[in-house]
Design a protein around this motif. Structure first.
Motif, PDB file in Angstrom:
ATOM      1  N   GLY A  42      35.477  51.164  45.297  1.00  0.00           N
ATOM      2  CA  GLY A  42      36.716  50.615  44.730  1.00  0.00           C
ATOM      3  C   GLY A  42      36.200  49.798  42.483  1.00  0.00           C
ATOM      4  N   GLU A  43      37.975  49.356  42.868  1.00  0.00           N
ATOM      5  CA  GLU A  43      36.688  48.264  42.454  1.00  0.00           C
ATOM      6  C   GLU A  43      36.589  46.696  42.685  1.00  0.00           C
ATOM      7  OE1 GLU A  43      40.771  47.951  39.402  1.00  0.00           O
ATOM      8  OE2 GLU A  43      39.994  49.606  38.415  1.00  0.00           O
ATOM      9  N   VAL A  44      36.228  45.850  42.476  1.00  0.00           N
ATOM     10  CA  VAL A  44      35.207  44.692  42.908  1.00  0.00           C
ATOM     11  C   VAL A  44      37.231  43.861  41.738  1.00  0.00           C
ATOM     12  CG1 VAL A  44      34.121  42.445  41.976  1.00  0.00           C
ATOM     13  CG2 VAL A  44      33.510  45.109  41.598  1.00  0.00           C
ATOM     14  N   GLU A  45      37.731  43.538  43.211  1.00  0.00           N
ATOM     15  CA  GLU A  45      38.547  42.849  42.242  1.00  0.00           C
ATOM     16  C   GLU A  45      38.593  40.664  42.059  1.00  0.00           C
ATOM     17  OE1 GLU A  45      41.057  42.630  45.921  1.00  0.00           O
ATOM     18  OE2 GLU A  45      41.289  44.781  46.328  1.00  0.00           O
ATOM     19  N   SER A  46      39.379  40.258  41.108  1.00  0.00           N
ATOM     20  CA  SER A  46      38.991  39.277  41.003  1.00  0.00           C
ATOM     21  C   SER A  46      38.229  38.462  41.810  1.00  0.00           C
ATOM     22  CB  SER A  46      40.860  39.101  40.359  1.00  0.00           C
ATOM     23  OG  SER A  46      39.644  37.048  38.929  1.00  0.00           O
ATOM     24  N   GLY A  47      37.815  37.564  41.882  1.00  0.00           N
ATOM     25  CA  GLY A  47      36.962  36.212  42.785  1.00  0.00           C
ATOM     26  C   GLY A  47      36.227  37.028  43.676  1.00  0.00           C
TER      27      GLY A  47
END
Length: 137
Positions: A42-47
């Motif tokens: 899945g997407e790497v989230e901010s931070g």
């Protein structure tokens, strides 16, 4: 390795989870191009680092708690055009099942010999090399 570049889509982090001589594959409900069976991802989230994202996605999709061992490699996926980061992971606790049934419809623990049945177009070189050495032990 950059997880996110300003103005671009977030990278996708894939958890390459090996356990007892097999690797965990998941089947998405909606195909991404020709992709049907793939790794929890899945997407790497901010931070968040790619390793943190791989561990989180594994837990959210399959219920497994995993530890991220190392980043195997990064590429722009030829089928989806998304930046992919592949992370080798080990099972810490739990047993795999379809937890996110909106995204997944099946999971499978796959032996090295069975991988071509699930991914006929082949795996990213560094992932295949990791599985060749890890699953043949």
């Amino acid at each position: 390795m950059s997880e996110q570049t300003p103005g671009s889509e977030p990278a996708i982090s894939a958890a390459i989870i090996t356990h007892e001589g097999k690797v965990l594959m998941v089947r998405r409900r909606v195909k991404e191009g020709s992709l049907s069976w793939q790794f929890p991802a899945g997407e790497v989230e901010s931070g968040e680092s790619a390793s943190e994202a791989a561990s989180r996605e594994a837990r959210e999709e399959t219920g497994l708690n995993v530890s991220a061992d190392k980043v195997l490699g990064e590429r722009v996926h030829p089928n989806t055009g998304r930046t992919m980061i592949y992370v080798a992971c080990a099972v810490e606790s739990g047993s795999a099942s379809v937890v996110d049934d909106e995204e997944l419809d099946a999971i499978a623990w796959v032996s090295l010999a069975e991988i071509p049945e699930y991914v006929p177009y082949g795996l990213f070189g560094p992932v295949q090399e990791h599985l060749d050495s890890t699953l043949s032990k």
